[in-house]
Design a protein around this motif. Structure first.
Motif, PDB file in Angstrom:
ATOM      1  N   UNK A   1      13.051  -4.843  -4.103  1.00 14.79           N
ATOM      2  CA  UNK A   1      11.995  -5.657  -3.475  1.00 14.79           C
ATOM      3  C   UNK A   1      10.953  -4.749  -2.827  1.00 14.79           C
ATOM      4  N   UNK A   2      11.454  -3.707  -2.132  1.00 13.57           N
ATOM      5  CA  UNK A   2      10.511  -2.761  -1.496  1.00 13.57           C
ATOM      6  C   UNK A   2       9.581  -2.172  -2.536  1.00 13.57           C
ATOM      7  N   UNK A   3      10.144  -1.784  -3.667  1.00 13.39           N
ATOM      8  CA  UNK A   3       9.341  -1.147  -4.708  1.00 13.39           C
ATOM      9  C   UNK A   3       8.262  -2.092  -5.237  1.00 13.39           C
ATOM     10  N   UNK A   4       8.691  -3.328  -5.533  1.00 11.98           N
ATOM     11  CA  UNK A   4       7.732  -4.312  -6.076  1.00 11.98           C
ATOM     12  C   UNK A   4       6.596  -4.559  -5.078  1.00 11.98           C
ATOM     13  N   UNK A   5       6.977  -4.729  -3.805  1.00  9.58           N
ATOM     14  CA  UNK A   5       5.963  -5.010  -2.791  1.00  9.58           C
ATOM     15  C   UNK A   5       5.025  -3.818  -2.609  1.00  9.58           C
ATOM     16  N   UNK A   6       5.597  -2.620  -2.519  1.00 14.34           N
ATOM     17  CA  UNK A   6       4.776  -1.414  -2.314  1.00 14.34           C
ATOM     18  C   UNK A   6       3.764  -1.280  -3.452  1.00 14.34           C
ATOM     19  N   UNK A   7       4.257  -1.506  -4.667  1.00 18.72           N
ATOM     20  CA  UNK A   7       3.408  -1.369  -5.852  1.00 18.72           C
ATOM     21  C   UNK A   7       2.233  -2.360  -5.776  1.00 18.72           C
ATOM     22  N   UNK A   8       2.560  -3.626  -5.481  1.00 21.27           N
ATOM     23  CA  UNK A   8       1.512  -4.658  -5.441  1.00 21.27           C
ATOM     24  C   UNK A   8       0.531  -4.393  -4.301  1.00 21.27           C
ATOM     25  N   UNK A   9       1.065  -4.011  -3.157  1.00 23.09           N
ATOM     26  CA  UNK A   9       0.201  -3.843  -1.985  1.00 23.09           C
ATOM     27  C   UNK A   9      -0.720  -2.630  -2.118  1.00 23.09           C
ATOM     28  N   UNK A  10      -0.252  -1.600  -2.804  1.00 22.99           N
ATOM     29  CA  UNK A  10      -1.105  -0.407  -2.919  1.00 22.99           C
ATOM     30  C   UNK A  10      -2.045  -0.507  -4.114  1.00 22.99           C
ATOM     31  N   UNK A  11      -1.550  -0.990  -5.256  1.00 25.28           N
ATOM     32  CA  UNK A  11      -2.442  -0.964  -6.423  1.00 25.28           C
ATOM     33  C   UNK A  11      -3.349  -2.185  -6.482  1.00 25.28           C
ATOM     34  N   UNK A  12      -2.856  -3.352  -6.070  1.00 29.52           N
ATOM     35  CA  UNK A  12      -3.703  -4.541  -6.196  1.00 29.52           C
ATOM     36  C   UNK A  12      -4.587  -4.763  -4.981  1.00 29.52           C
ATOM     37  N   UNK A  13      -4.237  -4.197  -3.856  1.00 32.37           N
ATOM     38  CA  UNK A  13      -5.038  -4.451  -2.658  1.00 32.37           C
ATOM     39  C   UNK A  13      -5.457  -3.191  -1.897  1.00 32.37           C
TER      40      UNK A  13
END
Ligand SMILES: Nc1ncnc2c1ncn2[C@@H]1O[C@H](COP(=O)(O)OP(=O)(O)OP(=O)(O)O)[C@@H](O)[C@H]1O
Ligand SMILES: [Mg+2]
Length: 422
Positions: A312-324
């Motif tokens: 979950x941490x990985x998915x969130x980190x990825x979305x928060x850094x690359x998409x926003x």
């Protein structure tokens, strides 16, 4: 090695390299000058519009009062006329040749009602112009801005344009980017901008293979979202091409155009910190692009993601850094989180509740006891939203809860909402 030690070929190669570098610098210089010129023009345009706005607001205000009087009295006049007609008819029997303001009874009976009706229509049209003028002058104080998704504004505007579109037979193509960051704006105003530009596009198409495409997207260079409206109509008439955003510039006077649509749109876009640009080719079509700054592009927000589930941490980190483009740190349990909170000071803490060692509830307690963390926003994530621990968390004032498993786009939107509140 000094120059004397270099072979002729080496020197030639070096020279070619230098020449390329000079060319690169020159083209960079040209680009910067062009962009400076453009900014200066935009600034001049903005100042001009501001002065006009003040002037126009004054005029609109002055017109409004007498106009209200006319609009209030016209229906009254209609009513009085309806009551008077039978009286005048009786009078006609007694005095057939009698004139009223130079007109016979028969003429007035057939025409006066229509005449007053036309006056009513004309007054309503003036009222519409005054309201447009007021919108135009509402430069910097567009009422009530809330976080919103430009795609919704496009959809609402298209609902309003539906009838006009259908009548015109023009084909509409929508290409709306699914994961756009939010803007802070007034939904009605953004709708109005889109509607004005779209109606113009429809009106610019006279042939039977008309097409309008509306595309939304994100511009990474300056973090703004854009709405691009393209038509394959007649193109902008060169005579007015450089004055489109000024009020009363129109070539549709015979059809009743006021030339206010674009000037209102422009000032509304400016009131959102945005911009409108256009390109056009005569006979081929026109593209208008509305740029609007997003809530989050002012600075990069800092987020701490706390969850014991590594995936979950990985998915969130990825979305928060690359998409926003957020700045994100992670922690796997409450203890790690507490240590990081001491130095990292995030704008938002994304906090799982059920974790080994120190859980989310305890983290919430420790946040409450630390005055330095008072302004920090917290988003609770949990797979057990009805667990009693959640009531305790909520009683402490941490009320933003997102249930797992979650839709990533919805989650990002919820985060943005929290970040731009207060
Ligand atoms: N997509 C387009 N293609 C060609 N010309 C356009 C387009 N959009 C705007 N124009 C030109 O810009 C002028 C100004 O547009 P604007 O919307 O401000 O006023 P209008 O449409 O003439 O009147 P109204 O106040 O009813 O909107 C139009 O009269 C038209 O000549
Ligand atoms: Mg228009």
């Amino acid at each position: 090695m000094d120059d004397a030690g270099k072979t002729k070929e080496e020197l030639i190669r070096e020279m070619a390299g230098l020449r390329k570098q000079v060319q690169r610098l020159q083209s960079q210089d040209r680009r910067m000058r062009a962009s400076l010129r453009e900014s200066q023009q935009q600034l001049q345009q903005a100042q001009k519009m501001e002065t006009l706005g003040t002037l126009v607001a004054g005029v609109a205000h002055e017109i409004n009062n007498p106009l209200n009087l006319i609009m209030y009295n016209l229906p009254l006049l209609k009513k009085i006329w309806t009551d008077l007609l039978p009286v005048l008819m009786e009078q006609k029997a007694r005095e057939p040749e009698r004139k009223y303001g130079g007109f016979s009874y028969d003429f007035l009976r057939d025409n006066l009602f229509q005449l007053v009706g036309d006056m009513d229509l004309a007054a309503n049209r003036v009222a519409k112009i005054v309201s447009d003028l007021k919108n135009f002058s509402r430069q910097s104080n567009v009422a009530e801005k809330t976080p919103l998704q430009v795609n919704s504004a496009v959809k609402y505007a298209m609902r309003l344009a539906q009838t006009t579109l259908r009548k015109s037979g023009v084909r509409l193509e929508l290409d709306l980017a699914p994961d756009l960051p939010l803007i802070k704006g007034n939904l009605q105003s953004i709708e109005q901008i889109i509607l004005n530009i779209t109606v113009n596009a429809i009106q610019a198409i006279a042939h039977d293979h008309g097409e309008i495409s509306i595309k939304t997207g994100f511009q990474t260079s300056d973090g703004s979202v854009f709405i691009r409206i393209r038509d394959n109509g007649r193109g902008i008439a060169p005579a007015i091409a450089d004055r489109l955003f000024l009020p009363f510039v129109t070539d549709k006077q015979p059809e009743g155009g006021t030339g206010l649509g674009l000037s209102v749109s422009y000032s509304l876009a400016r009131a959102h910190g945005g911009e409108i640009t256009y390109q056009s080719r005569e006979g081929e079509g026109t593209t208008f692009t509305v740029f609007l700054p997003t809530i989050l592009n002012r600075r990069a927000f800092r987020i701490l993601v706390v969850d014991d589930d590594e995936q979950i941490r990985e998915i969130l980190m990825e979305a928060l850094t690359t998409e926003r483009q957020f700045l994100v740190e992670e922690a796997a349990n409450g203890i790690e989180a507490s240590i990081k909170l001491g130095t990292y000071r995030p704008d938002l803490l994304i906090l799982d509740i059920f974790m080994p060692e120190m859980d989310g509830l305890e983290v919430c307690r420790s946040i409450q006891m630390t005055p330095e963390l008072a302004g920090m926003k917290v988003m609770i994530t949990t797979g057990y939203p009805h667990h009693p621990k959640l009531d305790e968390v909520s009683a402490m004032g941490f009320t933003n809860v997102f249930s797992k498993p979650f839709d990533l786009q919805e989650f990002l939107a919820a985060i943005e909402k929290i970040l731009c509140e207060g």
